[in-house]
Motif scaffolding. Sequence first.
Motif, PDB file in Angstrom:
ATOM      1  N   LEU A  12       0.846  -1.069   0.053  1.00 64.31           N
ATOM      2  CA  LEU A  12       0.160   0.151  -0.095  1.00 64.31           C
ATOM      3  C   LEU A  12       0.986   1.300   0.043  1.00 64.31           C
ATOM      4  N   THR A 164      -2.818   6.304  -1.414  1.00 65.43           N
ATOM      5  CA  THR A 164      -4.300   6.494  -0.389  1.00 65.43           C
ATOM      6  C   THR A 164      -3.647   7.289   0.956  1.00 65.43           C
ATOM      7  N   GLU A 168      -7.479   5.517   5.081  1.00 69.00           N
ATOM      8  CA  GLU A 168      -7.933   4.505   4.059  1.00 69.00           C
ATOM      9  C   GLU A 168      -7.307   3.362   3.972  1.00 69.00           C
ATOM     10  N   ARG A 172      -8.759  -0.371   4.525  1.00 69.76           N
ATOM     11  CA  ARG A 172      -8.285  -1.549   3.334  1.00 69.76           C
ATOM     12  C   ARG A 172      -7.764  -2.778   3.939  1.00 69.76           C
ATOM     13  N   THR A 176     -10.010  -6.051   3.954  1.00 66.77           N
ATOM     14  CA  THR A 176      -9.677  -6.932   2.851  1.00 66.77           C
ATOM     15  C   THR A 176      -9.531  -8.314   3.494  1.00 66.77           C
ATOM     16  N   GLY A 203      -7.885  -5.186  -1.639  1.00 72.70           N
ATOM     17  CA  GLY A 203      -8.931  -4.480  -1.800  1.00 72.70           C
ATOM     18  C   GLY A 203      -8.908  -3.025  -2.079  1.00 72.70           C
ATOM     19  N   VAL A 204      -9.977  -2.755  -2.668  1.00 65.55           N
ATOM     20  CA  VAL A 204      -9.961  -0.928  -3.193  1.00 65.55           C
ATOM     21  C   VAL A 204     -11.280  -0.415  -2.638  1.00 65.55           C
ATOM     22  N   ILE A 205     -11.314   0.648  -1.858  1.00 64.22           N
ATOM     23  CA  ILE A 205     -12.439   1.166  -1.083  1.00 64.22           C
ATOM     24  C   ILE A 205     -12.908   1.954  -2.270  1.00 64.22           C
ATOM     25  N   LEU A 289     -16.212  -2.254  -0.318  1.00 61.80           N
ATOM     26  CA  LEU A 289     -14.912  -2.728  -0.737  1.00 61.80           C
ATOM     27  C   LEU A 289     -15.024  -3.646  -2.024  1.00 61.80           C
ATOM     28  N   ARG A 291     -13.059  -6.264  -4.176  1.00 60.20           N
ATOM     29  CA  ARG A 291     -11.975  -7.485  -3.953  1.00 60.20           C
ATOM     30  C   ARG A 291     -11.126  -7.764  -5.122  1.00 60.20           C
TER      31      ARG A 291
END
Length: 317
Positions: A12, A164, A168, A172, A176, A203-205, A289, A291
């Motif tokens: 990340l 990010t 956040e 994530r 996730t 995972g993406v918010i 979220l 995936r």
Amino acid sequence: MSADEVQPPVILRVQQPSDPVGAVTEDDAARRATAYPKIRIGAPLFGHALKAEGGLWQVYAVVSDTPQAARDDLAHHLMEQLDETTHPPLAAGLTTALGVLDREKVNEVVINGRMHRVVRVDTFARFGPDGPEPPRPTDRDPRDAEGNDSFLTPEIVIDPDGATGPSEAMLRVELTTAHYPRDQVPANVYTDSVAAVASHPVGVILPTRYAAAESVGGSWRPYSRAVATPQLARDEIAFGLRHIEPRLLRLTADQAVAYQQTADTLDSDPVDEVTVLGRHFRVTRIETLVRMGASGPEMPRPSDPDPDQPPGADGQR
């Protein structure tokens, strides 16, 4: 899992906000994470996505409660393209894809080399001692809800490698790795949920959603669908009190007036909680979220309820 199938480590990119608004938003998120430390997984939402340039995915309208509803939405999206195009090869590809979606429960179609996919999105709510998390002061909350009912307006290109903020990034990681509790769901739902954590480890918010909830017997139950803004969730409560509850309950004249007055309050005052005749409602904040795995965003799971048939299946149309 063989060595070739081992997922690469998830990295990340965290970036501190440099603007005052971003700093306040980060502080708000940190405070709420402390006040509402527990996260519960809710029912999934479904939408559709297009594989865009550079291998990224462009996500559209994640508003459907079932995979088939998302397929129908994808078909509508493709039909609009077909009506607008003057390119014969594209028209032919769109026509073929629409024919398949009309008859079969497929989650992917390729049109002129471009992948369209039905995608699954997990939903989560934070809980604290007083119940589910309400909207935050920094959440966008237009009083005029007109035009804000689309989940992604405009559509959004998701970038798992994009930078990010700290809050956040922590969210994530928290979401996730989350899956349904074994003792609260059927065995196949639990198995699919655990498997998704391994098969789709990134995972993406997506944009936050909001919903109405009612406190019943010491627990909180969903009262409305998920919508795009807190005001739309208030509108859901007001509509229920004004139009749905009087039809379901045998209200006296005084009770009907109390429900109407509470609905009027929600129309005029953007409060997040109301109580009427012992019933307590709250606008709640819903994290979302998508995936991501090696092949892109997660598609519907075998255990996801999907009762509806395509419109043209078995001569339905």
